[in-house]
Enzyme design. Structure first.
Site, PDB file in Angstrom:
ATOM      1  CE1 TYR A 151     -18.343  43.441  -5.171  1.00  0.00           C
ATOM      2  CE2 TYR A 151     -16.168  42.871  -5.953  1.00  0.00           C
ATOM      3  CZ  TYR A 151     -17.256  42.607  -5.155  1.00  0.00           C
ATOM      4  OH  TYR A 151     -17.249  41.520  -4.350  1.00  0.00           O
ATOM      5  CD  GLU A 152     -17.150  51.395  -6.445  1.00  0.00           C
ATOM      6  OE1 GLU A 152     -17.675  52.478  -6.732  1.00  0.00           O
ATOM      7  OE2 GLU A 152     -17.032  50.990  -5.281  1.00  0.00           O
TER       8      GLU A 152
END
Length: 117
Positions: A75-76
């Site tokens: 994520y990110e």
């Protein structure tokens, strides 16, 4: 330390103070993301080892923990992409300011503790 710095967003009284806090948080974010997600992944893998072959079946829920911690590393941006961002945008493009500021705090803290003892 990062939580204390983050509190500075609520207590900053000037735009310069807020900018300083945001710069420092921008420096810490990829470091914290990498540390927490990679160690979480390692911990869940070690937990699965406790179950042996049963760690892979849904009955115990361990397989879900492993999947969840694995996706958290992505994520990110993956940890590798975050590292490149830290080096490229937050160290090189800023002329090393964030790194110098952080190292200055570490050296100051260490010097104070060394003198105290």
């Amino acid at each position: 330390h990062a939580a204390m710095v983050s509190d500075g967003r609520m207590t900053a009284t000037t735009q310069a103070e807020l900018d300083s806090v945001e710069d420092e948080l921008g420096f810490f974010t990829p470091i914290l993301k990498a540390f927490l997600t990679e160690h979480g992944q390692e911990a869940s893998n070690l937990g699965m080892q406790c179950f042996g072959g049963h760690g892979y079946i849904r009955e115990w829920g361990m397989e879900q923990n492993v999947r969840d911690t694995r996706i958290s590393t992505m994520y990110e941006g993956t940890t590798g992409i975050q590292a490149l961002d830290l080096l490229g945008r937050k160290i090189i493009l800023q002329g090393g300011k964030g790194l110098r500021d952080f190292m200055g705090r570490i050296f100051s803290y260490s010097k104070d503790k060394l003198i105290d003892e």
